[in-house]
Motif scaffolding. Sequence first.
Motif, short mmCIF file in Angstrom:
data_model
loop_
_atom_site.label_atom_id
_atom_site.label_comp_id
_atom_site.label_asym_id
_atom_site.label_seq_id
_atom_site.Cartn_x
_atom_site.Cartn_y
_atom_site.Cartn_z
N TYR A 1 38.55 6.76 0.56
CA TYR A 1 38.63 8.06 1.40
C TYR A 1 38.95 9.19 0.38
O TYR A 1 39.92 9.19 -0.52
N HIS A 2 38.10 10.15 0.22
CA HIS A 2 38.34 11.63 -0.45
C HIS A 2 37.99 12.58 0.20
O HIS A 2 36.78 12.74 0.99
N VAL A 3 38.51 13.65 0.00
CA VAL A 3 38.20 15.03 0.64
C VAL A 3 37.75 15.96 -0.28
O VAL A 3 38.12 16.27 -1.44
N TYR A 4 36.96 16.97 0.29
CA TYR A 4 36.36 18.23 -0.74
C TYR A 4 35.89 18.86 0.60
O TYR A 4 35.75 18.88 1.73
N THR A 5 35.29 20.27 0.07
CA THR A 5 35.05 21.32 0.95
C THR A 5 33.33 21.37 1.21
O THR A 5 32.87 21.03 -0.14
N LEU A 6 33.00 21.68 2.09
CA LEU A 6 31.31 21.76 2.36
C LEU A 6 31.32 23.17 3.18
O LEU A 6 31.67 23.19 4.36
N GLY A 7 30.99 24.12 2.50
CA GLY A 7 31.13 25.55 2.98
C GLY A 7 32.44 25.77 3.52
O GLY A 7 33.48 25.87 2.67
N ALA A 8 32.57 26.15 4.64
CA ALA A 8 33.79 26.39 5.45
C ALA A 8 34.52 25.26 5.73
O ALA A 8 35.90 25.36 6.13
N LYS A 9 33.90 24.08 5.87
CA LYS A 9 34.53 22.90 6.22
C LYS A 9 35.09 21.89 5.35
O LYS A 9 34.67 21.70 4.23
N ILE A 10 36.22 21.14 5.74
CA ILE A 10 36.86 20.28 4.93
C ILE A 10 36.33 18.72 5.40
O ILE A 10 36.39 18.33 6.34
N VAL A 11 35.82 18.21 4.33
CA VAL A 11 35.11 17.06 4.50
C VAL A 11 35.97 15.69 4.37
O VAL A 11 36.54 15.66 3.24
N LEU A 12 36.01 14.84 4.97
CA LEU A 12 36.88 13.30 4.71
C LEU A 12 35.56 12.44 4.46
O LEU A 12 35.22 12.07 5.44
N LYS A 13 35.49 12.18 3.54
CA LYS A 13 34.41 11.11 3.20
C LYS A 13 35.04 9.65 3.00
O LYS A 13 35.91 9.50 2.25
N LYS A 14 34.31 8.74 4.02
CA LYS A 14 34.63 7.55 3.92
C LYS A 14 33.63 6.58 3.19
O LYS A 14 32.26 6.58 3.72
N THR A 15 33.99 5.84 2.22
CA THR A 15 33.06 5.10 1.53
C THR A 15 33.31 3.54 1.45
O THR A 15 34.45 3.13 1.30
N ASN A 16 32.35 2.67 2.13
CA ASN A 16 32.52 1.40 2.29
C ASN A 16 32.00 0.75 0.85
O ASN A 16 30.77 1.17 0.49
N TRP A 17 32.72 -0.25 0.44
CA TRP A 17 31.97 -0.91 -1.20
C TRP A 17 31.94 -2.41 -0.74
O TRP A 17 32.57 -3.01 -0.13
N TYR A 18 30.68 -2.70 -1.25
CA TYR A 18 30.39 -4.20 -1.20
C TYR A 18 30.25 -4.84 -2.48
O TYR A 18 29.67 -4.29 -3.49
N ARG A 19 30.48 -6.13 -2.46
CA ARG A 19 30.29 -6.91 -3.59
C ARG A 19 28.56 -7.36 -3.80
O ARG A 19 28.37 -7.61 -2.48
N MET A 20 28.11 -7.10 -4.82
CA MET A 20 26.62 -7.50 -4.78
C MET A 20 26.28 -8.24 -6.26
O MET A 20 27.20 -8.18 -7.20
N THR A 21 25.32 -8.71 -6.12
CA THR A 21 24.77 -9.63 -7.24
C THR A 21 23.33 -9.41 -7.42
O THR A 21 22.65 -9.17 -6.66
#
Length: 207
Positions: free
Chosen positions: A135-155
């Motif tokens: 999870y990481h947070v940043y601003t997008l215009g006037a909004k505060i965004v909480l970005k959720k990223t799912n990470w997968y193992r790949m080959t």
Amino acid sequence: MKRYRIYINDNTLYIAATAPELATEIQQLEVQEFNFQSFYKKISKVSGKSFLLMDADPKALFQKIKKSCLIIKAAGGLVSSAKSNYLFIFRNKKWDLPKGKVEKGEKMKQAALREVEEECGVKIYTNEEKLCKTYHVYTLGAKIVLKKTNWYRMTVKGEPKLIPQKEEGITKAIWLSKADLAPIVANTYPSIMDVLEAGRLLEQRIL
């Protein structure tokens, strides 16, 4: 008990039932008076600090924070080759892993595979289990965004040539062995460190 770690620039907000064991100092915050929007504005000029919200129900507290933000979902991959090397990209002057936003109607796992293939010009052979969420947070215009990223193992099959997607700001895409990660660790994002730990490329931290 569920624990959460939210990255705000290079600051970290921990939400947990017990205090994490950290090498650095951590500032405990008052849960009753906590307002995430105000907290975000206050620490926007702070760097490299750790903060703790300690509560018997960290999940409920995390859900409350989520409701105060615009949620954006993303997905990415930790890709290994047949030679046991790992795929890294260089974007915005930092080492990173391929990832991107989930499109409407797309599943997280499908988005991860699509983004990796688009950003690195490779064909994924297996898209395996989910490694972790960040999870990481940043601003997008006037909004505060909480970005959720799912990470997968790949080959991938073999160790194909990589083609960085330059229109996405990716200037390099390379294969590196587990023993050669020092440059990555020295210049990457805290959330990427979490993925490397989940993939057992680095030692696990306490929280």
